[in-house]
Scaffold this motif. Structure first.
Motif, PDB file in Angstrom:
ATOM      1  N   MET A   1       3.276  24.397 -33.223  1.00  0.00           N
ATOM      2  CA  MET A   1       2.165  23.985 -32.336  1.00  0.00           C
ATOM      3  C   MET A   1       1.489  22.753 -32.940  1.00  0.00           C
ATOM      4  N   LYS A   2       1.473  21.667 -32.178  1.00  0.00           N
ATOM      5  CA  LYS A   2       0.886  20.433 -32.700  1.00  0.00           C
ATOM      6  C   LYS A   2      -0.630  20.494 -32.662  1.00  0.00           C
ATOM      7  N   LYS A   3      -1.227  19.802 -33.616  1.00  0.00           N
ATOM      8  CA  LYS A   3      -2.687  19.752 -33.680  1.00  0.00           C
ATOM      9  C   LYS A   3      -3.234  19.101 -32.403  1.00  0.00           C
ATOM     10  N   PRO A   4      -4.237  19.729 -31.742  1.00  0.00           N
ATOM     11  CA  PRO A   4      -4.782  19.107 -30.524  1.00  0.00           C
ATOM     12  C   PRO A   4      -5.669  17.905 -30.879  1.00  0.00           C
ATOM     13  N   LEU A   5      -5.329  16.766 -30.344  1.00  0.00           N
ATOM     14  CA  LEU A   5      -5.996  15.518 -30.766  1.00  0.00           C
ATOM     15  C   LEU A   5      -7.145  15.136 -29.843  1.00  0.00           C
ATOM     16  N   ILE A   6      -7.984  14.251 -30.368  1.00  0.00           N
ATOM     17  CA  ILE A   6      -8.986  13.562 -29.532  1.00  0.00           C
ATOM     18  C   ILE A   6      -8.448  12.142 -29.329  1.00  0.00           C
ATOM     19  N   ILE A   7      -8.266  11.794 -28.065  1.00  0.00           N
ATOM     20  CA  ILE A   7      -7.754  10.454 -27.746  1.00  0.00           C
ATOM     21  C   ILE A   7      -8.851   9.705 -26.994  1.00  0.00           C
ATOM     22  N   ALA A   8      -9.291   8.589 -27.569  1.00  0.00           N
ATOM     23  CA  ALA A   8     -10.389   7.797 -26.985  1.00  0.00           C
ATOM     24  C   ALA A   8      -9.806   6.567 -26.310  1.00  0.00           C
ATOM     25  N   ILE A   9     -10.182   6.370 -25.042  1.00  0.00           N
ATOM     26  CA  ILE A   9      -9.715   5.183 -24.315  1.00  0.00           C
ATOM     27  C   ILE A   9     -10.933   4.440 -23.782  1.00  0.00           C
ATOM     28  N   ASP A  10     -11.186   3.256 -24.316  1.00  0.00           N
ATOM     29  CA  ASP A  10     -12.327   2.453 -23.876  1.00  0.00           C
ATOM     30  C   ASP A  10     -11.845   1.151 -23.259  1.00  0.00           C
ATOM     31  N   GLY A  11     -12.754   0.497 -22.552  1.00  0.00           N
ATOM     32  CA  GLY A  11     -12.418  -0.803 -21.971  1.00  0.00           C
ATOM     33  C   GLY A  11     -13.293  -1.074 -20.769  1.00  0.00           C
ATOM     34  N   PRO A  12     -13.217  -2.310 -20.236  1.00  0.00           N
ATOM     35  CA  PRO A  12     -14.060  -2.687 -19.098  1.00  0.00           C
ATOM     36  C   PRO A  12     -13.578  -2.084 -17.779  1.00  0.00           C
ATOM     37  N   ALA A  13     -14.411  -2.205 -16.744  1.00  0.00           N
ATOM     38  CA  ALA A  13     -14.072  -1.686 -15.411  1.00  0.00           C
ATOM     39  C   ALA A  13     -12.795  -2.351 -14.911  1.00  0.00           C
ATOM     40  N   GLY A  14     -11.902  -1.530 -14.384  1.00  0.00           N
ATOM     41  CA  GLY A  14     -10.696  -2.064 -13.744  1.00  0.00           C
ATOM     42  C   GLY A  14      -9.547  -2.340 -14.704  1.00  0.00           C
ATOM     43  N   ALA A  15      -9.707  -1.958 -15.975  1.00  0.00           N
ATOM     44  CA  ALA A  15      -8.621  -2.201 -16.938  1.00  0.00           C
ATOM     45  C   ALA A  15      -7.523  -1.144 -16.811  1.00  0.00           C
ATOM     46  N   GLY A  16      -7.791  -0.108 -16.027  1.00  0.00           N
ATOM     47  CA  GLY A  16      -6.762   0.921 -15.802  1.00  0.00           C
ATOM     48  C   GLY A  16      -7.012   2.185 -16.602  1.00  0.00           C
ATOM     49  N   LYS A  17      -8.230   2.343 -17.117  1.00  0.00           N
ATOM     50  CA  LYS A  17      -8.518   3.480 -18.004  1.00  0.00           C
ATOM     51  C   LYS A  17      -8.284   4.830 -17.331  1.00  0.00           C
ATOM     52  N   SER A  18      -8.892   5.020 -16.138  1.00  0.00           N
ATOM     53  CA  SER A  18      -8.884   6.381 -15.599  1.00  0.00           C
ATOM     54  C   SER A  18      -7.478   6.834 -15.212  1.00  0.00           C
ATOM     55  N   THR A  19      -6.722   5.961 -14.536  1.00  0.00           N
ATOM     56  CA  THR A  19      -5.365   6.362 -14.141  1.00  0.00           C
ATOM     57  C   THR A  19      -4.518   6.630 -15.382  1.00  0.00           C
ATOM     58  N   THR A  20      -4.632   5.727 -16.348  1.00  0.00           N
ATOM     59  CA  THR A  20      -3.824   5.878 -17.562  1.00  0.00           C
ATOM     60  C   THR A  20      -4.220   7.142 -18.311  1.00  0.00           C
ATOM     61  N   ALA A  21      -5.532   7.341 -18.494  1.00  0.00           N
ATOM     62  CA  ALA A  21      -6.013   8.492 -19.264  1.00  0.00           C
ATOM     63  C   ALA A  21      -5.605   9.797 -18.589  1.00  0.00           C
ATOM     64  N   ARG A  22      -5.700   9.814 -17.259  1.00  0.00           N
ATOM     65  CA  ARG A  22      -5.343  11.036 -16.533  1.00  0.00           C
ATOM     66  C   ARG A  22      -3.862  11.362 -16.725  1.00  0.00           C
ATOM     67  N   ARG A  23      -3.039  10.326 -16.636  1.00  0.00           N
ATOM     68  CA  ARG A  23      -1.587  10.545 -16.784  1.00  0.00           C
ATOM     69  C   ARG A  23      -1.219  10.960 -18.208  1.00  0.00           C
ATOM     70  N   VAL A  24      -1.886  10.363 -19.196  1.00  0.00           N
ATOM     71  CA  VAL A  24      -1.617  10.734 -20.597  1.00  0.00           C
ATOM     72  C   VAL A  24      -2.013  12.200 -20.798  1.00  0.00           C
ATOM     73  N   ALA A  25      -3.162  12.579 -20.248  1.00  0.00           N
ATOM     74  CA  ALA A  25      -3.642  13.963 -20.389  1.00  0.00           C
ATOM     75  C   ALA A  25      -2.650  14.932 -19.745  1.00  0.00           C
ATOM     76  N   GLU A  26      -2.176  14.567 -18.551  1.00  0.00           N
ATOM     77  CA  GLU A  26      -1.196  15.418 -17.855  1.00  0.00           C
ATOM     78  C   GLU A  26       0.047  15.618 -18.716  1.00  0.00           C
TER      79      GLU A  26
END
Ligand code: DC
Length: 234
Positions: A1-26
């Motif tokens: 079982m891998k250690k559960p990580l905290i992954i931080a994604i920052d950046g300005p509006a429209g850089a693609g954070k939410s779509t990318t973060a959601r897909r990485v989480a999935e």
């Protein structure tokens, strides 16, 4: 079982954070936490209550709301005082006021406390402006997503059109430029590249590429961690 990580994604509006973060989480089976939605929910409440947009009054609102972030197959649902406001927080009135609310130190204090409580045990992909710099400076993987401003405007316009919102290019340009200015110049937790974060310029990347790059960073983190654990136990 891998250690559960905290992954931080920052950046300005429209850089693609939410779509990318959601897909990485999935992909990782992690929770996706959209912290922008939390600032938006406080803004919606303040507008509903006709509270003056100044620090003390907004801090009071932020401390008194009940915010729940619920994971659903379509991403995070934002529940404000028992009501699903996922769509309402995307409205133009909220978008126009949110940078003012997010600049208030008392609001930020309340939101950061909540974000730390949600993410502390790991297994989260959290996106925002200050996740790697303030909320979780010790996050295991930190990413700073950037994109050319023209590309960010184009993406936001396409998004608004797809959602059936009547937004002109000039409105979106004005919103993005103004939000970049306010988010980067505020005194408390401005949008900055956190130390130790990896830059990903998404201007000419596909979502799949962006997601893969972050998954590669996560795999590299686990490899290093496994190596250290192995040598540590010899
Ligand atoms: O990512 P977004 O557009 O939903 O963010 C809404 C606003 O909230 C934006 O002005 C930046 C601010 N914000 C912030 O200051 N800190 C965060 N961690 C997330 C968002």
């Amino acid at each position: 079982m891998k250690k559960p990580l905290i992954i931080a994604i920052d950046g300005p509006a429209g850089a693609g954070k939410s779509t990318t973060a959601r897909r990485v989480a999935e992909h990782l089976g992690y929770a996706y936490i959209d912290t922008g939605a939390m600032y938006r929910a406080v803004t919606l409440k303040a507008l509903q209550l006709h509270v003056p947009l100044e620090d003390q009054a907004l801090g009071e609102v932020a401390r008194n709301v009940t915010l729940e972030l619920v994971q659903s197959p379509n991403g995070q649902r934002t529940i404000l005082d028992g009501q699903d406001v996922t769509d309402a927080v995307r409205g133009a009135d909220v978008t126009n006021a949110v940078s003012i609310v997010a600049a208030c130190p008392t609001v930020r204090r309340a939101m950061v406390l909540l974000q730390r409580r949600i993410g502390n045990d790991g297994g989260v992909v959290m996106d925002g402006r200050d996740i790697g710099s303030v909320v979780f400076p010790n996050a295991h993987v930190k990413v700073f997503l950037v994109a050319d401003v023209e590309e960010r405007i184009r993406r936001r316009l396409a998004e608004a059109t797809a959602q059936g919102q009547a937004a002109s290019e000039s409105d979106i340009r004005r919103q993005i430029v103004e939000r970049d200015r306010l988010d980067s110049s505020r005194e408390d937790s401005p949008l900055i590249r956190a130390s130790g974060s990896v830059d990903i310029d998404t201007t000419s990347l596909t979502i799949d590429d962006q997601v893969q790059r972050i998954i590669d960073l996560v795999a590299a983190y686990h490899r290093t961690y496994d190596l250290i654990s192995t040598f540590g136990s010899l």
